[in-house]
Design an enzyme around this catalytic site. Structure first.
Site, short mmCIF file in Angstrom:
data_model
loop_
_atom_site.label_atom_id
_atom_site.label_comp_id
_atom_site.label_asym_id
_atom_site.label_seq_id
_atom_site.Cartn_x
_atom_site.Cartn_y
_atom_site.Cartn_z
N LYS A 177 2.44 6.90 4.42
CA LYS A 177 1.78 5.60 4.38
C LYS A 177 1.34 5.12 5.76
CE LYS A 177 4.96 4.47 0.63
NZ LYS A 177 6.15 3.68 0.27
N ARG A 227 15.41 -2.75 -6.06
CA ARG A 227 13.97 -2.88 -6.31
C ARG A 227 13.72 -3.15 -7.78
NH1 ARG A 227 11.60 -1.19 -1.83
NH2 ARG A 227 10.30 -2.92 -2.48
N PRO A 230 0.82 -1.20 0.00
CA PRO A 230 0.00 0.00 0.00
C PRO A 230 0.86 1.26 0.00
CG PRO A 230 -0.23 -1.27 2.04
CD PRO A 230 0.97 -1.76 1.34
N GLU A 231 0.60 2.13 -0.95
CA GLU A 231 1.27 3.42 -1.02
C GLU A 231 0.21 4.49 -0.74
OE1 GLU A 231 3.82 3.62 -4.54
OE2 GLU A 231 3.77 1.46 -4.69
N ARG A 282 2.80 -11.42 5.89
CA ARG A 282 4.24 -11.49 6.14
C ARG A 282 4.68 -10.94 7.50
NH1 ARG A 282 6.92 -9.28 0.70
NH2 ARG A 282 8.83 -9.56 1.86
N ARG A 309 20.61 17.22 -5.57
CA ARG A 309 20.49 15.82 -5.20
C ARG A 309 21.11 14.98 -6.30
NH1 ARG A 309 17.50 14.89 -0.40
NH2 ARG A 309 18.34 12.84 -0.80
#
Length: 266
Positions: free
Chosen positions: A59, A256, A2-3, A108, A147
């Site tokens: 979140k 990822r 879930p984001e 999990r 950045r």
DNA sequence: AATGGGACCTGCGCGC
DNA sequence: TGCGCGCAGGTCCCAT
């Protein structure tokens, strides 16, 4: 899983369904998900209190209780709320004053439930970056200056901006036609503005669709969110790009799975 | 500051 | 069919 859009969806449903309901009993089936305080103090604090409001920070879901304490829940990968629940496969079940169950499920066991006095003192919240909807394009631009890191891991950094995870990072970069491998530094002013606009548009659309149900995410009611059918690249390795027909690539970036169109995204 | 790795967990799908 | 391996949307922590 879930984001921001998924957590926002759950928050809205919890508000509709649970505000002013009293928690009359708490059953902890697996104490691993209770991070703070001890299981017994957790139960004792929550039991007998009424849910007054629901807050979302990135979140993180936060239940404001009538005793002044806060129940915070981070769903991590596989956390789910189901209401009304049946207690089956639930890690923690909350019995409410209408005798229905609010089930916290978590295959999990990576999720985190806490009871705290002040949620702003949780390190995760303290260090959380700005909410996307609180930003303007020019603020976002200035956040990106200097950045050096790659744009995709940066978008997923909760200290940089709150709420974006692996799935929406991929979708947003596709829509902005920016390669996930680009350094933040290298983006032009135009690209930064464009990226910001796509972040806002994508998150809003996803909320309207009540989130993306890939594997584990479901709404409070148990129904899936329908944003999946708007996905352009996520989990689409080898499928043709909807713009140019090139096969979508999957690479590993910062550990990822990362999906993108090698032709459209420069 | 940025990057890479592992850890936390369970269960699924894939290839052999 | 059975088994081992890699993988999963998130975050934290350590090392370089």
């Amino acid at each position: 899983m879930p984001e921001l859009p998924e957590v926002e969806t759950i928050k809205r449903e919890l508000m509709q369904q649970l505000v002013d309901k009293k928690i009359t009993a708490v059953v902890v089936n697996n104490a691993k998900v209770i991070k703070q305080p001890s299981r017994s103090v957790f139960i004792k604090t929550v039991k007998g209190s009424t849910i007054k409001r629901i807050i979302r920070k990135g979140k993180l879901l936060i239940f404001g209780l009538s005793n002044g304490k806060f129940l915070t829940v981070h769903l991590r990968m596989t956390g789910q709320f189901v209401y009304p629940g049946d207690g089956i496969k639930s890690r923690v079940s909350f019995r409410l004053s209408n005798n229905r169950l609010l089930d916290y499920k978590d295959q999990r066991l990576l999720g985190e439930l806490r009871v705290v006095k002040n949620f702003n003192n949780i390190p995760f919240v303290k260090e959380l970056g700005p909410e996307p909807f609180d930003l303007t394009a020019s603020k976002f631009e200035s956040m990106l200056t200097n950045r050096k890191t790659k744009i995709k891991p940066l978008l997923m950094d909760q200290k940089f901006i709150a709420g974006i995870g692996n799935l929406y990072a991929a979708e947003v970069l596709f829509r902005a036609r920016i390669s996930p491998l680009r350094s933040a530094l290298s983006l032009s002013k135009k690209e930064k503005r464009n990226l910001f606009n796509e972040i806002i548009k994508t998150l809003k659309e996803a909320i309207r669709c009540r989130g993306s149900s890939m594997d584990q995410y479901i709404q409070l009611s148990g129904k899936p969110g329908s944003y999946v059918k708007h996905h352009k690249v996520y989990d689409k390795k080898g499928k043709p790009c909807i713009v140019c027909n090139t096969a979508i690539k999957r690479i590993s970036l910062a550990g990822r799975g990362t999906y993108f169109c090698p032709k459209c995204q420069k």
